[in-house]
Enzyme design. Structure first.
Site, PDB file in Angstrom:
ATOM      1  N   GLY A  40       0.916  -0.859   0.248  1.00 11.48           N
ATOM      2  CA  GLY A  40       0.037   0.116   0.006  1.00 11.48           C
ATOM      3  C   GLY A  40       1.127   1.093  -0.357  1.00 11.48           C
ATOM      4  N   THR A  41       0.173   2.256   0.278  1.00 11.61           N
ATOM      5  CA  THR A  41       1.041   3.900   0.827  1.00 11.61           C
ATOM      6  C   THR A  41       1.917   3.407   1.191  1.00 11.61           C
ATOM      7  OG1 THR A  41      -1.579   4.230   0.375  1.00 11.61           O
ATOM      8  CG2 THR A  41       0.262   5.635   1.178  1.00 11.61           C
ATOM      9  N   THR A 144      -8.846  -0.125   1.628  1.00 11.62           N
ATOM     10  CA  THR A 144      -8.362   0.703   0.260  1.00 11.62           C
ATOM     11  C   THR A 144      -7.909   1.994   0.598  1.00 11.62           C
ATOM     12  OG1 THR A 144     -10.368   1.286   0.010  1.00 11.62           O
ATOM     13  CG2 THR A 144     -10.021  -0.353  -1.651  1.00 11.62           C
ATOM     14  N   ALA A 182       1.744  22.997   6.652  1.00 12.46           N
ATOM     15  CA  ALA A 182       2.386  23.394   6.914  1.00 12.46           C
ATOM     16  C   ALA A 182       2.650  21.947   8.188  1.00 12.46           C
ATOM     17  CB  ALA A 182       2.678  24.370   7.857  1.00 12.46           C
ATOM     18  N   GLY A 186       4.133  17.898   5.111  1.00 10.44           N
ATOM     19  CA  GLY A 186       5.045  19.384   4.398  1.00 10.44           C
ATOM     20  C   GLY A 186       6.317  19.445   5.093  1.00 10.44           C
ATOM     21  N   VAL A 238      -3.374  30.660   0.006  1.00  9.81           N
ATOM     22  CA  VAL A 238      -3.446  29.729  -2.006  1.00  9.81           C
ATOM     23  C   VAL A 238      -4.626  30.571  -2.848  1.00  9.81           C
ATOM     24  CG1 VAL A 238      -2.737  27.401  -3.013  1.00  9.81           C
ATOM     25  CG2 VAL A 238      -1.654  27.902  -1.051  1.00  9.81           C
ATOM     26  N   HIS A 445      21.007   6.467  33.212  1.00 11.42           N
ATOM     27  CA  HIS A 445      21.113   7.974  32.467  1.00 11.42           C
ATOM     28  C   HIS A 445      22.805   7.768  31.645  1.00 11.42           C
ATOM     29  CE1 HIS A 445      23.536  11.764  33.306  1.00 11.42           C
ATOM     30  NE2 HIS A 445      24.787  10.790  33.429  1.00 11.42           N
TER      31      HIS A 445
HETATM   32  P1  FAD Z   1      -2.697   1.956   1.759  1.00 10.39           P
HETATM   33  O1  FAD Z   1      -2.089   1.841   2.638  1.00 10.39           O
HETATM   34  O2  FAD Z   1      -3.734   3.502   1.388  1.00 10.39           O
HETATM   35  O3  FAD Z   1      -3.202   1.035   0.743  1.00 10.39           O
HETATM   36  C1  FAD Z   1      -4.025   0.802   0.309  1.00 10.39           C
HETATM   37  C2  FAD Z   1      -4.280  -0.344  -0.571  1.00 10.39           C
HETATM   38  O4  FAD Z   1      -5.498  -0.785  -1.459  1.00 10.39           O
HETATM   39  C3  FAD Z   1      -3.351   0.338  -1.312  1.00 10.39           C
HETATM   40  O5  FAD Z   1      -1.772  -0.469  -1.744  1.00 10.39           O
HETATM   41  C4  FAD Z   1      -4.656   0.454  -3.058  1.00 10.39           C
HETATM   42  O6  FAD Z   1      -3.447  -0.069  -3.813  1.00 10.39           O
HETATM   43  C5  FAD Z   1      -5.050  -0.720  -2.462  1.00 10.39           C
HETATM   44  N1  FAD Z   1      -6.548  -0.555  -3.435  1.00 10.39           N
HETATM   45  C6  FAD Z   1      -7.355   0.448  -3.645  1.00 10.39           C
HETATM   46  N2  FAD Z   1      -8.125   0.606  -3.965  1.00 10.39           N
HETATM   47  C7  FAD Z   1      -8.090  -0.472  -3.971  1.00 10.39           C
HETATM   48  C8  FAD Z   1      -9.441  -1.742  -5.162  1.00 10.39           C
HETATM   49  N3  FAD Z   1     -10.682  -1.343  -5.599  1.00 10.39           N
HETATM   50  N4  FAD Z   1      -8.654  -2.806  -5.694  1.00 10.39           N
HETATM   51  C9  FAD Z   1      -7.359  -3.599  -5.126  1.00 10.39           C
HETATM   52  N5  FAD Z   1      -6.742  -2.470  -3.839  1.00 10.39           N
HETATM   53  C10 FAD Z   1      -6.744  -1.708  -4.255  1.00 10.39           C
HETATM   54  N6  FAD Z   1       1.959   6.570   7.940  1.00 10.39           N
HETATM   55  C11 FAD Z   1       2.469   6.581   9.535  1.00 10.39           C
HETATM   56  O7  FAD Z   1       2.071   5.787  10.669  1.00 10.39           O
HETATM   57  N7  FAD Z   1       3.967   6.829   9.492  1.00 10.39           N
HETATM   58  C12 FAD Z   1       4.812   7.402   9.007  1.00 10.39           C
HETATM   59  O8  FAD Z   1       5.995   7.565   8.814  1.00 10.39           O
HETATM   60  C13 FAD Z   1       3.760   7.878   7.493  1.00 10.39           C
HETATM   61  N8  FAD Z   1       4.605   8.387   6.542  1.00 10.39           N
HETATM   62  C14 FAD Z   1       3.772   8.246   5.607  1.00 10.39           C
HETATM   63  C15 FAD Z   1       4.997   9.279   4.350  1.00 10.39           C
HETATM   64  C16 FAD Z   1       3.401   9.581   3.168  1.00 10.39           C
HETATM   65  C17 FAD Z   1       4.965  10.787   2.044  1.00 10.39           C
HETATM   66  C18 FAD Z   1       2.490   9.712   3.400  1.00 10.39           C
HETATM   67  C19 FAD Z   1       1.752   9.759   1.768  1.00 10.39           C
HETATM   68  C20 FAD Z   1       2.010   8.445   4.486  1.00 10.39           C
HETATM   69  C21 FAD Z   1       2.061   8.265   5.152  1.00 10.39           C
HETATM   70  N9  FAD Z   1       1.988   7.914   6.445  1.00 10.39           N
HETATM   71  C22 FAD Z   1       2.558   7.500   7.598  1.00 10.39           C
HETATM   72  C23 FAD Z   1       0.417   7.492   5.944  1.00 10.39           C
HETATM   73  C24 FAD Z   1       0.182   5.711   5.629  1.00 10.39           C
HETATM   74  O9  FAD Z   1       1.529   5.654   4.817  1.00 10.39           O
HETATM   75  C25 FAD Z   1      -1.364   5.415   5.800  1.00 10.39           C
HETATM   76  O10 FAD Z   1      -2.428   5.378   7.225  1.00 10.39           O
HETATM   77  C26 FAD Z   1      -1.271   4.072   5.642  1.00 10.39           C
HETATM   78  O11 FAD Z   1      -0.792   3.542   4.296  1.00 10.39           O
HETATM   79  C27 FAD Z   1      -2.634   3.270   5.196  1.00 10.39           C
HETATM   80  O12 FAD Z   1      -3.112   2.415   5.651  1.00 10.39           O
HETATM   81  P2  FAD Z   1      -4.125   1.484   5.055  1.00 10.39           P
HETATM   82  O13 FAD Z   1      -3.820   0.067   4.658  1.00 10.39           O
HETATM   83  O14 FAD Z   1      -5.576   1.751   5.523  1.00 10.39           O
HETATM   84  O15 FAD Z   1      -3.886   1.910   3.230  1.00 10.39           O
HETATM   85  P1  NAI Z   2      -2.357  16.823   7.094  1.00  6.95           P
HETATM   86  O1  NAI Z   2      -3.066  16.781   7.276  1.00  6.95           O
HETATM   87  O2  NAI Z   2      -0.785  16.668   8.904  1.00  6.95           O
HETATM   88  O3  NAI Z   2      -1.243  18.691   7.006  1.00  6.95           O
HETATM   89  C1  NAI Z   2      -2.441  19.370   6.314  1.00  6.95           C
HETATM   90  C2  NAI Z   2      -2.067  20.481   6.420  1.00  6.95           C
HETATM   91  O4  NAI Z   2      -2.202  21.767   5.543  1.00  6.95           O
HETATM   92  C3  NAI Z   2      -2.494  21.137   7.862  1.00  6.95           C
HETATM   93  O5  NAI Z   2      -1.669  22.610   8.402  1.00  6.95           O
HETATM   94  C4  NAI Z   2      -3.297  22.718   6.466  1.00  6.95           C
HETATM   95  O6  NAI Z   2      -3.846  23.469   8.026  1.00  6.95           O
HETATM   96  C5  NAI Z   2      -3.030  22.879   5.915  1.00  6.95           C
HETATM   97  N1  NAI Z   2      -3.631  23.411   4.564  1.00  6.95           N
HETATM   98  C6  NAI Z   2      -5.246  22.581   4.387  1.00  6.95           C
HETATM   99  N2  NAI Z   2      -5.600  23.068   3.202  1.00  6.95           N
HETATM  100  C7  NAI Z   2      -4.705  24.190   3.203  1.00  6.95           C
HETATM  101  C8  NAI Z   2      -4.566  25.382   2.068  1.00  6.95           C
HETATM  102  N3  NAI Z   2      -5.677  25.650   0.987  1.00  6.95           N
HETATM  103  N4  NAI Z   2      -3.424  25.861   2.278  1.00  6.95           N
HETATM  104  C9  NAI Z   2      -2.591  26.417   2.547  1.00  6.95           C
HETATM  105  N5  NAI Z   2      -2.445  25.362   3.734  1.00  6.95           N
HETATM  106  C10 NAI Z   2      -3.348  24.290   3.010  1.00  6.95           C
HETATM  107  O7  NAI Z   2      -1.780  16.554   5.711  1.00  6.95           O
HETATM  108  P2  NAI Z   2      -0.631  16.026   5.023  1.00  6.95           P
HETATM  109  O8  NAI Z   2       0.756  16.497   5.646  1.00  6.95           O
HETATM  110  O9  NAI Z   2      -0.876  16.363   3.518  1.00  6.95           O
HETATM  111  O10 NAI Z   2      -0.775  14.265   5.231  1.00  6.95           O
HETATM  112  C11 NAI Z   2      -1.434  13.452   4.856  1.00  6.95           C
HETATM  113  C12 NAI Z   2      -1.482  13.113   6.155  1.00  6.95           C
HETATM  114  O11 NAI Z   2      -0.467  11.337   6.118  1.00  6.95           O
HETATM  115  C13 NAI Z   2      -1.382  13.273   7.551  1.00  6.95           C
HETATM  116  O12 NAI Z   2      -3.211  13.153   8.536  1.00  6.95           O
HETATM  117  C14 NAI Z   2      -0.714  11.856   8.239  1.00  6.95           C
HETATM  118  O13 NAI Z   2      -1.847  11.396   8.630  1.00  6.95           O
HETATM  119  C15 NAI Z   2      -0.016  11.426   7.443  1.00  6.95           C
HETATM  120  N6  NAI Z   2       1.255  10.666   7.920  1.00  6.95           N
HETATM  121  C16 NAI Z   2       1.584  11.032   8.322  1.00  6.95           C
HETATM  122  C17 NAI Z   2       2.715  10.827   8.832  1.00  6.95           C
HETATM  123  C18 NAI Z   2       3.969  10.176  10.135  1.00  6.95           C
HETATM  124  O14 NAI Z   2       3.067   9.576  10.640  1.00  6.95           O
HETATM  125  N7  NAI Z   2       4.947  10.536  10.061  1.00  6.95           N
HETATM  126  C19 NAI Z   2       4.013  11.386   7.842  1.00  6.95           C
HETATM  127  C20 NAI Z   2       3.176  12.003   6.816  1.00  6.95           C
HETATM  128  C21 NAI Z   2       1.972  11.310   6.358  1.00  6.95           C
END
Ligand code: FAD
Ligand code: NAI
Length: 467
Positions: A40-41, A144, A182, A186, A238, A445
Site C-alpha cells: 500500500g501507500t 483501500t 505545514a 510538508g 492559496v 543515565h
Molecule cells: P493504504 O496504505 O493506502 O493501502 C491501500 C491499498 O489498497 C493500496 O495498495 C491500493 O492500491 C489498494 N487499493 C485501493 N483500491 C483498490 C481496489 N479497488 N482493488 C484493489 N486494491 C485497491 N503513517 C504512519 O503511521 N507513519 C509514517 O511515517 C507515515 N508516513 C507517511 C508518509 C507519506 C509520504 C504518506 C503519503 C503517508 C504516510 N503515512 C504514515 C500514512 C500511511 O501511509 C497511511 O496511514 C497508511 O498507509 C494507511 O494504510 P491503509 O492500509 O489504510 O491504506
Molecule cells: P496534514 O493534515 O498533516 O497537513 C495538512 C496541512 O495543510 C495542515 O497544516 C492544513 O492546515 C494545511 N492546509 C489545508 N488546506 C490548505 C490550503 N488550502 N492552503 C494552505 N494550507 C492548507 O496532511 P499531510 O501533511 O498532507 O499528510 C496527510 C496524512 O498523511 C496526515 O494526516 C498524516 O496522518 C499522514 N502522514 C503521516 C506521517 C507520519 O505519521 N509521520 C507522515 C506523512 C503523512
C-alpha cells in the site's frame, strides 16, 4: 468461483496485517491489490520511502554542518540524489517483498487487480491483462486507503506541481521548493530537501504549523526550522499555482487580503489526504461513501452491511499506518468471534523530522476545552547530559496530568528519538499511570528518556532536578 471466509481489498498496513491475523485465526483468507507490489501507500510511497530519504538527508546535513565540531573533517562532500533514490527504492522493494513472503507463509491467496463489489458477498478482480476472477466470501474487509488531496487552483500536474509521491522520486534537488501545508508531509519532505540545500517556503492556511498537535509543538518547531532556513507564510490562502515550464508561480492571499506571488522550481501540495473508494462499486454491495469520501462504520468497524468491514485511511480517524494495523487486527479477531478493543485515545503520532516530534493523549487545548483541571511539567532537552554529548539540544518534553488525580492525560515532545521515547508515555497511559509513577521509575543515565522523568517531576510539585 473460489470461496473464502474473508476477502480483504487493499494490501496496505491495514489490509495485509488483517490478512495475517485472519490466517492465524484459521480463517481462509484472500487479499486483492490493484498494484503489482503489496504494502500500500505506507510501504510503496509513504512511511518507508519517506523515512529512507529522511535518514539519508539527515546524514548529509550532519556531515555538512555538525561533523567538523565532532572532530571529523570531510572534503568534497556532495549529495548524490540518484544514489539516495536508488537506496530508497531498494529499501521499498525489500520491504514489499517481505509482505509477499508473509502472505505465502500464512497461506493467504493474493490476487493482483482492481477489486470491485458484484454484490454483498461477491468481489470481482480485474487484472491488468484484462482477465477477470470472481471470488465470494462470508466477510469482506475494505482497506483501500487514501490518495493525496488538493483544492481548486492547486491541482498537481505531477511534473512541477507535485504530491508526496513525486517528491519521493525527484531527479534533481530543487533550488527552491514551495510547500503548501505545514502538516506532517510538508515538514517531513520539506526537511529532506532543505537538508539537501533547497530553499523551502511553506504556505499554510492555519496560524500555526502542525495545527492539530499541542500548540507548544508548532511554536517551538517553527523556531527550529527557521534556524535551518525554512521560511513560513502563515494564514495564507492559496489561490492558484501555475506551471510556467521551468518554474511555478503560486498566488496566495495573506491575512490582510493582499495578493502575494511566490516563485520556485517545484511546488509540493501537502494539504491532507482523502479516502479512496474509486472503482470499488460500493453501491453494488448497498454501501455509499460519505461527503468526505469515507466509508462509514460503527464502533465494530462494520459498514451498513454487517459482514462488510472497513479499516484504515478509508474510514474516520487518524490516517496512520499503526492505526490501520490495529483496525486490521480488530476486524480479524471480531470475525473469529473474539472481543477485541482499540484505545483510540492512545494512538501515538510521530513526525520524523530532526529532532523528532511525538505525542500521545490529549493536547493542552483539548484538556482546557473539556474543563478538566490540569497541571503541566515541561523539561528542555538541552538540560540533559546525553543531549550535550550528542549535540542534539533542541526541544522539550511536556507532560500534562490531572490536577487532582495526577493521572497523565497527554505527553508532547520535540526530542531526539522522540518516535521511540513516546512509547514510555503510551505504556504509562495504557496503565493509567500518574506523573508520580513515572518519577518513581529508574531511568538509565545518560539517555534522552531522563527527560520523561524530569518532565514528570516538573509536573509533580515542580521538582525537576536538573534545571
Ligand atoms: P493504504 O496504505 O493506502 O493501502 C491501500 C491499498 O489498497 C493500496 O495498495 C491500493 O492500491 C489498494 N487499493 C485501493 N483500491 C483498490 C481496489 N479497488 N482493488 C484493489 N486494491 C485497491 N503513517 C504512519 O503511521 N507513519 C509514517 O511515517 C507515515 N508516513 C507517511 C508518509 C507519506 C509520504 C504518506 C503519503 C503517508 C504516510 N503515512 C504514515 C500514512 C500511511 O501511509 C497511511 O496511514 C497508511 O498507509 C494507511 O494504510 P491503509 O492500509 O489504510 O491504506
Ligand atoms: P496534514 O493534515 O498533516 O497537513 C495538512 C496541512 O495543510 C495542515 O497544516 C492544513 O492546515 C494545511 N492546509 C489545508 N488546506 C490548505 C490550503 N488550502 N492552503 C494552505 N494550507 C492548507 O496532511 P499531510 O501533511 O498532507 O499528510 C496527510 C496524512 O498523511 C496526515 O494526516 C498524516 O496522518 C499522514 N502522514 C503521516 C506521517 C507520519 O505519521 N509521520 C507522515 C506523512 C503523512
Amino acid at each position: 468461483m473460489s470461496s473464502y471466509d474473508v476477502i480483504i481489498i487493499g494490501s496496505g498496513p491495514g489490509g495485509y496485517v488483517s490478512a495475517i491475523r485472519c490466517a492465524q485465526l484459521g480463517l481462509k483468507t484472500a487479499i486483492i491489490e490493484k498494484y503489482a507490489t503489496l504494502g500500500g501507500t505506507c510501504l510503496n510511497v509513504g512511511c518507508i520511502p519517506s523515512k529512507a530519504l529522511l535518514d539519508s538527508s539527515e546524514h548529509f546535513f550532519n556531515a555538512k554542518h555538525n561533523f567538523q565540531e565532532h572532530g571529523i573533517d570531510l572534503k568534497g562532500l556532495q549529495a548524490n540524489l540518484s544514489q539516495m533514490i536508488n537506496r530508497k527504492n531498494e529499501v521499498v522493494s525489500q520491504t514489499c517483498a517481505g509482505v509477499k513472503f508473509l502472505m505465502d507463509k500464512n497461506k493467504i491467496s493474493v490476487y493482483y487487480g482492481m477489486g470491485s463489489f458484484v454484490d454483498k458477498q461477491t468481489v470481482s478482480v480485474l487484472a491488468e491483462d484484462g482477465s477477470k476472477t470472481t471470488l465470494t466470501a462470508k466477510n469482506i474487509v475494505i482497506a483501500t486507503g487514501s490518495k493525496p488531496n488538493f483544492f481548486p487552483g492547486m491541482e498537481p500536474d505531477k511534473k512541477r506541481i507535485i504530491t508526496s509521491t513525486e517528491a519521493l522520486n525527484m531527479t534533481e534537488i530543487p533550488k527552491k521548493m514551495l510547500v503548501i501545508g505545514a502538516g506532517v508531509i510538508g515538514l517531513e519532505l520539506g526537511s529532506v530537501f532543505s537538508r539537501l540545500g533547497s530553499e523551502i517556503d511553506v504556505i499554510e492556511f492555519a496560524p500555526t504549523l502542525l495545527p492539530t498537535m499541542d500548540a507548544s509543538i508548532g511554536k517551538e518547531f517553527g523556531k527550529i526550522l527557521k534556524k535551518e532556513g525554512f521560511k513560513f507564510h502563515m494564514e495564507h490562502r492559496v489561490e492558484s499555482v501555475v506551471n510556467m515550464g521551468k518554474k511555478v508561480v503560486l498566488t496566495a492571499l495573506n491575512k490582510k487580503g493582499e495578493s502575494i506571488n511566490f516563485e520556485a522550481d517545484y511546488c509540493l501540495v501537502a494539504v491532507g489526504r482523502k479516502a479512496y473508494t474509486e472503482g470499488l462499486q460500493l453501491k453494488n454491495a448497498g454501501i455509499s461513501a460519505n461527503e468526505r469520501g469515507q466509508v462509514e462504520v460503527n464502533e465494530h468497524l462494520q459498514t451498513a452491511v454487517p459482514t462488510i468491514y472497513a479499516i484504515g485511511d478509508v474510514v474516520r480517524g487518524a490516517m496512520l499506518a499503526h492505526k490501520a494495523e490495529e483496525e486490521g487486527v480488530f476486524v480479524a479477531e471480531l470475525i473469529a468471534g473474539q472481543k477485541p478493543h482499540i484505545n483510540y485515545n492512545l494512538i501515538p503520532g510521530v513526525v520524523y523530522t530532526w529532532p523528532e516530534i511525538a505525542a500521545v493523549g490529549k493536547t493542552e487545548e483539548e484538556i482546557k476545552a473539556m474543563g478538566i483541571e490540569y497541571k503541566v511539567g515541561s523539561f528542555p532537552i538541552k538540560a540533559l547530559g546525553r543531549a550535550r554529548a550528542s549535540m542534539d539540544t533542541a526541544g522539550f518534553i511536556k507532560i500534562i496530568a490531572d490536577k487532582k488525580t495526577d493521572e497523565v492525560l497527554g505527553v508532547h515532545m520535540i526530542a531526539p528519538r522522540a518516535a521511540d521515547l513516546i512509547m514510555e508515555a503510551v505504556v504509562a497511559m495504557e496503565y493509567r499511570a500518574s506523573a508520580e509513577d513515572i518519577v518513581r521509575i529508574c531511568h538509565p543515565h545518560p539517555t534522552y528518556s531522563e527527560g520523561m522523568k524530569e518532565a514528570a517531576m516538573a509536573a509533580t510539585d515542580n521538582r525537576a532536578m536538573h534545571i
